[in-house]
Each structure stands twice: as structure tokens, then as C-alpha cells.
Design a protein around this motif. Structure first.
Motif, PDB file in Angstrom:
ATOM      1  N   ARG A  13      94.484  10.861 -33.900  1.00 39.12           N
ATOM      2  CA  ARG A  13      93.255  11.468 -33.395  1.00 39.12           C
ATOM      3  C   ARG A  13      93.443  12.980 -33.290  1.00 39.12           C
ATOM      4  NH1 ARG A  13      93.133   7.456 -28.376  1.00 39.12           N
ATOM      5  NH2 ARG A  13      95.128   8.523 -28.288  1.00 39.12           N
ATOM      6  N   THR A  14      92.354  13.717 -33.466  1.00 32.16           N
ATOM      7  CA  THR A  14      92.431  15.175 -33.424  1.00 32.16           C
ATOM      8  C   THR A  14      91.572  15.727 -32.292  1.00 32.16           C
ATOM      9  OG1 THR A  14      90.667  15.338 -35.068  1.00 32.16           O
ATOM     10  CG2 THR A  14      92.947  15.435 -35.874  1.00 32.16           C
ATOM     11  N   TYR A  15      92.006  16.873 -31.786  1.00 39.32           N
ATOM     12  CA  TYR A  15      91.328  17.567 -30.697  1.00 39.32           C
ATOM     13  C   TYR A  15      91.340  19.046 -31.043  1.00 39.32           C
ATOM     14  CZ  TYR A  15      92.767  13.170 -28.634  1.00 39.32           C
ATOM     15  OH  TYR A  15      92.984  11.838 -28.412  1.00 39.32           O
ATOM     16  N   ALA A  16      90.173  19.704 -30.917  1.00 39.82           N
ATOM     17  CA  ALA A  16      90.080  21.123 -31.248  1.00 39.82           C
ATOM     18  C   ALA A  16      89.483  21.880 -30.076  1.00 39.82           C
ATOM     19  CB  ALA A  16      89.222  21.319 -32.491  1.00 39.82           C
ATOM     20  N   ALA A  17      89.903  23.129 -29.931  1.00 39.05           N
ATOM     21  CA  ALA A  17      89.416  23.965 -28.833  1.00 39.05           C
ATOM     22  C   ALA A  17      89.548  25.430 -29.216  1.00 39.05           C
ATOM     23  CB  ALA A  17      90.199  23.683 -27.558  1.00 39.05           C
ATOM     24  N   SER A  18      88.808  26.262 -28.483  1.00 35.13           N
ATOM     25  CA  SER A  18      88.965  27.706 -28.619  1.00 35.13           C
ATOM     26  C   SER A  18      89.507  28.244 -27.296  1.00 35.13           C
ATOM     27  CB  SER A  18      87.624  28.364 -28.961  1.00 35.13           C
ATOM     28  OG  SER A  18      86.706  28.172 -27.905  1.00 35.13           O
ATOM     29  N   THR A  19      89.810  29.508 -27.292  1.00 30.15           N
ATOM     30  CA  THR A  19      90.305  30.165 -26.092  1.00 30.15           C
ATOM     31  C   THR A  19      89.287  30.004 -24.960  1.00 30.15           C
ATOM     32  OG1 THR A  19      91.353  31.793 -27.525  1.00 30.15           O
ATOM     33  CG2 THR A  19      91.147  32.369 -25.197  1.00 30.15           C
ATOM     34  N   VAL A  20      89.780  29.711 -23.751  1.00 32.28           N
ATOM     35  CA  VAL A  20      88.941  29.590 -22.558  1.00 32.28           C
ATOM     36  C   VAL A  20      89.162  30.850 -21.724  1.00 32.28           C
ATOM     37  CG1 VAL A  20      88.508  28.280 -20.435  1.00 32.28           C
ATOM     38  CG2 VAL A  20      89.111  27.074 -22.565  1.00 32.28           C
ATOM     39  N   THR A  21      88.076  31.557 -21.434  1.00 33.14           N
ATOM     40  CA  THR A  21      88.202  32.844 -20.748  1.00 33.14           C
ATOM     41  C   THR A  21      87.534  32.858 -19.373  1.00 33.14           C
ATOM     42  OG1 THR A  21      86.269  33.630 -21.946  1.00 33.14           O
ATOM     43  CG2 THR A  21      88.418  34.169 -22.886  1.00 33.14           C
ATOM     44  N   LEU A  22      87.519  31.726 -18.700  1.00 32.94           N
ATOM     45  CA  LEU A  22      86.982  31.693 -17.343  1.00 32.94           C
ATOM     46  C   LEU A  22      87.948  32.402 -16.396  1.00 32.94           C
ATOM     47  CD1 LEU A  22      85.883  27.945 -17.168  1.00 32.94           C
ATOM     48  CD2 LEU A  22      84.415  29.939 -17.524  1.00 32.94           C
ATOM     49  N   ASP A  23      87.418  33.131 -15.432  1.00 34.92           N
ATOM     50  CA  ASP A  23      88.285  33.795 -14.460  1.00 34.92           C
ATOM     51  C   ASP A  23      89.159  32.787 -13.722  1.00 34.92           C
ATOM     52  OD1 ASP A  23      87.300  36.294 -15.101  1.00 34.92           O
ATOM     53  OD2 ASP A  23      85.847  36.311 -13.447  1.00 34.92           O
ATOM     54  N   SER A  24      88.593  31.628 -13.410  1.00 34.92           N
ATOM     55  CA  SER A  24      89.326  30.618 -12.651  1.00 34.92           C
ATOM     56  C   SER A  24      90.184  29.711 -13.520  1.00 34.92           C
ATOM     57  CB  SER A  24      88.344  29.759 -11.853  1.00 34.92           C
ATOM     58  OG  SER A  24      87.476  29.072 -12.737  1.00 34.92           O
ATOM     59  N   LEU A  25      90.013  29.776 -14.849  1.00 37.53           N
ATOM     60  CA  LEU A  25      90.754  28.871 -15.732  1.00 37.53           C
ATOM     61  C   LEU A  25      90.988  29.510 -17.099  1.00 37.53           C
ATOM     62  CD1 LEU A  25      91.947  25.978 -16.034  1.00 37.53           C
ATOM     63  CD2 LEU A  25      89.739  25.319 -16.986  1.00 37.53           C
ATOM     64  N   PRO A  26      91.899  30.459 -17.170  1.00 39.52           N
ATOM     65  CA  PRO A  26      92.206  31.037 -18.489  1.00 39.52           C
ATOM     66  C   PRO A  26      93.181  30.129 -19.243  1.00 39.52           C
ATOM     67  CG  PRO A  26      93.465  32.144 -16.787  1.00 39.52           C
ATOM     68  CD  PRO A  26      92.588  31.135 -16.086  1.00 39.52           C
ATOM     69  N   LEU A  27      92.800  29.730 -20.450  1.00 40.70           N
ATOM     70  CA  LEU A  27      93.664  28.898 -21.291  1.00 40.70           C
ATOM     71  C   LEU A  27      93.641  29.433 -22.713  1.00 40.70           C
ATOM     72  CD1 LEU A  27      92.533  25.287 -20.284  1.00 40.70           C
ATOM     73  CD2 LEU A  27      94.682  26.406 -19.648  1.00 40.70           C
ATOM     74  N   SER A  28      94.789  29.427 -23.343  1.00 37.42           N
ATOM     75  CA  SER A  28      94.799  29.717 -24.772  1.00 37.42           C
ATOM     76  C   SER A  28      94.143  28.539 -25.485  1.00 37.42           C
ATOM     77  CB  SER A  28      96.239  29.890 -25.268  1.00 37.42           C
ATOM     78  OG  SER A  28      96.889  28.627 -25.286  1.00 37.42           O
ATOM     79  N   ALA A  29      93.770  28.739 -26.724  1.00 40.36           N
ATOM     80  CA  ALA A  29      93.156  27.664 -27.502  1.00 40.36           C
ATOM     81  C   ALA A  29      94.101  26.470 -27.629  1.00 40.36           C
ATOM     82  CB  ALA A  29      92.757  28.181 -28.881  1.00 40.36           C
ATOM     83  N   LEU A  30      95.390  26.739 -27.848  1.00 45.23           N
ATOM     84  CA  LEU A  30      96.344  25.640 -28.005  1.00 45.23           C
ATOM     85  C   LEU A  30      96.540  24.885 -26.691  1.00 45.23           C
ATOM     86  CD1 LEU A  30      98.034  24.053 -29.940  1.00 45.23           C
ATOM     87  CD2 LEU A  30      99.852  25.744 -29.700  1.00 45.23           C
TER      88      LEU A  30
END
Length: 115
Positions: A37-54
Motif C-alpha cells: 500500500r502507498t501513502y503520499a503527503a506534502s510538507t505540513v506547515t501548521l504552527d502546532s504541527l510542523p512535519l516534513s513530507a516524509l
């Protein structure tokens, strides 16, 4: 370009699409779990939840019940994958899980394996 499998090309394409959906984000990423199964995402830039795309793609896999990873891909203008990103992949997939780094054009620039 280095020869890669069609399944690896697929996750690069998914990562590229995730990046394109959100104009202005630095990265898109995708992972393939042990069941294919595959999962895709982009960078998350929320002040409360910064996450890289990976990190976001790995989190999506975990929240969907994945217990392992076969491969990961990052599409970015950056020349490297961060240690934090590699740690997220290694924690779920193990040290041998390949991380494919591709440019915004989808061309593979590096395959990172090992711990």
C-alpha cells in the motif's frame, strides 16, 4: 538516470503529485508499506504541527496500520534527506529501507540506504 523498478517509479510519481497539489511547499513524499500500500503527503506547515513530507507520509502509514516499509521517496529541490526523515523511515522500515531522493522533475538523484 539510474534504473529503478516500476513500483519505485510509482512512489516518486505519487510524491511529485503530492508536492504539486500544494503550490509552494518544499517537498512531497510517498512510502510503500510491507503490504504494497502507498501513502503520499506534502510538507505540513501548521504552527502546532510542523512535519516534513516524509514524516507526514510515514505517519499516514502508521495511522493506517502499517507495520513495515519497503521504500520511501522524497521529491525536493534539496540535495539531501534530513536525519529526522531518515530516522522516521528507519524506525518503521529498518536500516535497509531505501529512500529515493528525486528532483521536482521526478528524476532520481540518489538512493539512500543504511543506518
Amino acid at each position: 538516470m539510474t534504473d529503478i523498478t516500476s513500483e519505485d517509479r510509482k512512489i516518486i510519481t505519487l510524491a511529485r503529485s503530492a508536492r504539486a497539489r500544494r503550490q509552494g511547499v518544499p517537498e512531497g513524499a510517498a512510502v510503500r508499506d510491507g503490504a504494497g500500500r502507498t501513502y503520499a503527503a506534502s510538507t505540513v506547515t501548521l504552527d502546532s504541527l510542523p512535519l516534513s513530507a516524509l514524516q507526514a507520509a510515514v505517519a499516514m502509514a502508521v495511522s493506517s496500520g502499517a507495520t513495515s516499509l519497503e521504500a520511501a521517496a522524497v521529491v525536493s529541490e534539496a540535495d539531501t534527506v534530513t536525519d529526522a526523515d531518515l530516522a522516521a523511515v528507519r524506525e518503521l522500515g529498518g536500516p535497509a529501507t531505501p529512500v529515493l531522493l528525486a528532483g521536482p522533475d521526478g528524476q532520481l538523484r540518489a538512493t539512500i540506504t543504511g543506518s
